[in-house]
Design a protein around this motif. Sequence first.
Motif, mmCIF file in Angstrom:
data_model
loop_
_atom_site.group_PDB
_atom_site.id
_atom_site.type_symbol
_atom_site.label_atom_id
_atom_site.label_comp_id
_atom_site.label_asym_id
_atom_site.label_seq_id
_atom_site.Cartn_x
_atom_site.Cartn_y
_atom_site.Cartn_z
ATOM 1 N N GLY A 16 49.388 17.099 10.553
ATOM 2 C CA GLY A 16 49.763 16.546 9.257
ATOM 3 C C GLY A 16 48.585 16.177 8.394
ATOM 4 N N GLY A 17 47.384 16.512 8.817
ATOM 5 C CA GLY A 17 46.174 16.154 8.089
ATOM 6 C C GLY A 17 45.294 15.240 8.927
ATOM 7 N N ASN A 18 43.989 15.330 8.714
ATOM 8 C CA ASN A 18 43.045 14.529 9.489
ATOM 9 C C ASN A 18 43.199 13.044 9.205
ATOM 10 O OD1 ASN A 18 39.980 13.280 9.457
ATOM 11 N ND2 ASN A 18 40.354 14.600 11.228
ATOM 12 N N VAL A 19 43.348 12.679 7.948
ATOM 13 C CA VAL A 19 43.477 11.272 7.578
ATOM 14 C C VAL A 19 44.763 10.677 8.144
ATOM 15 C CG1 VAL A 19 43.620 9.667 5.654
ATOM 16 C CG2 VAL A 19 42.119 11.646 5.500
ATOM 17 N N GLU A 20 45.861 11.416 8.020
ATOM 18 C CA GLU A 20 47.146 10.922 8.515
ATOM 19 C C GLU A 20 47.134 10.765 10.033
ATOM 20 O OE1 GLU A 20 46.674 13.250 6.426
ATOM 21 O OE2 GLU A 20 47.758 12.779 4.581
ATOM 22 N N GLY A 21 46.486 11.716 10.727
ATOM 23 C CA GLY A 21 46.428 11.631 12.187
ATOM 24 C C GLY A 21 45.638 10.426 12.666
ATOM 25 N N ILE A 22 44.477 10.165 12.042
ATOM 26 C CA ILE A 22 43.676 9.008 12.435
ATOM 27 C C ILE A 22 44.405 7.712 12.103
ATOM 28 C CG2 ILE A 22 41.532 7.767 11.966
ATOM 29 C CD1 ILE A 22 40.149 10.413 11.655
ATOM 30 N N ALA A 23 45.039 7.667 10.918
ATOM 31 C CA ALA A 23 45.758 6.447 10.526
ATOM 32 C C ALA A 23 46.921 6.161 11.469
ATOM 33 C CB ALA A 23 46.255 6.583 9.092
ATOM 34 N N ARG A 24 47.626 7.205 11.900
ATOM 35 C CA ARG A 24 48.760 7.016 12.804
ATOM 36 C C ARG A 24 48.302 6.445 14.150
ATOM 37 N NH1 ARG A 24 50.319 11.653 12.469
ATOM 38 N NH2 ARG A 24 49.415 12.543 14.367
ATOM 39 N N LEU A 25 47.202 6.973 14.681
ATOM 40 C CA LEU A 25 46.696 6.459 15.951
ATOM 41 C C LEU A 25 46.071 5.069 15.802
ATOM 42 C CD1 LEU A 25 45.014 9.676 17.425
ATOM 43 C CD2 LEU A 25 47.172 8.632 18.120
ATOM 44 N N LEU A 26 45.384 4.857 14.679
ATOM 45 C CA LEU A 26 44.665 3.603 14.496
ATOM 46 C C LEU A 26 45.608 2.419 14.336
ATOM 47 C CD1 LEU A 26 41.807 2.409 14.194
ATOM 48 C CD2 LEU A 26 42.003 2.771 11.740
ATOM 49 N N PHE A 27 46.706 2.627 13.641
ATOM 50 C CA PHE A 27 47.611 1.516 13.352
ATOM 51 C C PHE A 27 48.855 1.519 14.243
ATOM 52 C CE2 PHE A 27 45.248 2.055 9.375
ATOM 53 C CZ PHE A 27 44.774 0.767 9.217
ATOM 54 N N THR A 28 48.841 2.313 15.303
ATOM 55 C CA THR A 28 49.945 2.274 16.267
ATOM 56 C C THR A 28 49.405 2.010 17.672
ATOM 57 O OG1 THR A 28 49.832 4.699 16.445
ATOM 58 C CG2 THR A 28 51.459 3.772 14.911
ATOM 59 N N ASP A 29 48.728 2.993 18.252
ATOM 60 C CA ASP A 29 48.252 2.852 19.623
ATOM 61 C C ASP A 29 47.034 1.935 19.735
ATOM 62 O OD1 ASP A 29 50.254 4.602 20.213
ATOM 63 O OD2 ASP A 29 48.946 6.364 20.384
ATOM 64 N N TYR A 30 46.166 1.934 18.705
ATOM 65 C CA TYR A 30 44.916 1.185 18.777
ATOM 66 C C TYR A 30 44.863 0.049 17.772
ATOM 67 C CZ TYR A 30 43.477 5.336 21.382
ATOM 68 O OH TYR A 30 43.396 6.350 22.287
ATOM 69 N N VAL A 31 45.999 -0.456 17.339
ATOM 70 C CA VAL A 31 45.989 -1.519 16.327
ATOM 71 C C VAL A 31 45.426 -2.813 16.899
ATOM 72 C CG1 VAL A 31 48.379 -2.190 16.856
ATOM 73 C CG2 VAL A 31 47.393 -2.707 14.606
ATOM 74 N N PHE A 32 45.698 -3.121 18.174
ATOM 75 C CA PHE A 32 45.172 -4.356 18.769
ATOM 76 C C PHE A 32 43.650 -4.307 18.886
ATOM 77 C CE2 PHE A 32 43.935 -6.841 22.530
ATOM 78 C CZ PHE A 32 44.357 -8.097 22.108
ATOM 79 N N ALA A 33 43.113 -3.167 19.355
ATOM 80 C CA ALA A 33 41.656 -3.027 19.447
ATOM 81 C C ALA A 33 41.010 -3.066 18.071
ATOM 82 C CB ALA A 33 41.308 -1.717 20.154
#
Length: 256
Positions: free
Chosen positions: A142-159
């Motif tokens: 879905g795009g590089n920005v969307e992919g990083i944002a999805r992982l950053l604010f879902t799986d890695y939001v606590f870190a």
Amino acid sequence: MSTSTLLAASGAVSGGEAVTFWILAPLALAGAIGMVAARNAVHSALWLVLTMLSLGVFYVLQAGPFIGMVQIIVYTGAIMMLFLFVLMLVGREASDSLIEVLRGQRIAAIGLGLGFAGLLGSGVYRATQGSTPVGLEQANAGGNVEGIARLLFTDYVFAFELTAALLITATIGGMILAHVERRKEDKRDQVATMKARFAPGNYPGPKPGPGVFATSSSVATPARLPDGRLSDRSTPDILPVRELTAEETTLKGTEK
């Protein structure tokens, strides 16, 4: 999908990417060495800026434009400038780092640092040896920005939030530890400063410029007073004392 993404996914390296790497890699390495070797903390931070800029370009070459821009804009443009602001605010000198609170801490720090770097490097090498990176196409579907944002604010939001809180806490803690509290009686207002300046024994007027009525225009040459004596006020205290010869101390052009 762009050509750079396809090349990154296939593991191929283009000619422009190789040329850019061999130009920026020595600069990044020089910045890292300069950051460790610099005695001035401000110079050390500026060397680290050079390394971060080079890393940002590397991320862009590896089909990661978002993380590359974040590296340049956020880390280099915001966080490092914040560090520089804190360093200039506390006003620590390079001589402060020469005082060892714990005996042998420099040698121990160098040894532990080299050991940790070797351990980390060997671990990464054994973990990635013989492995082929997969999943790049799915992550960037879905795009590089969307992919990083999805992982950053879902799986890695606590870190992510924990790292942000750690950076802010470290900055505030550094400012608190480096702050030197001045006593109220040590603070002088304008009236007290004026009285101290015009107190008996002080010289309230401007200091004579270096090289005035002297045989040299060097800042290390003291100025001459109207009676022919040398003025110590004209040379900064940091400069070494210069021994003048008899010919140099002789008045020039004022004999009558």
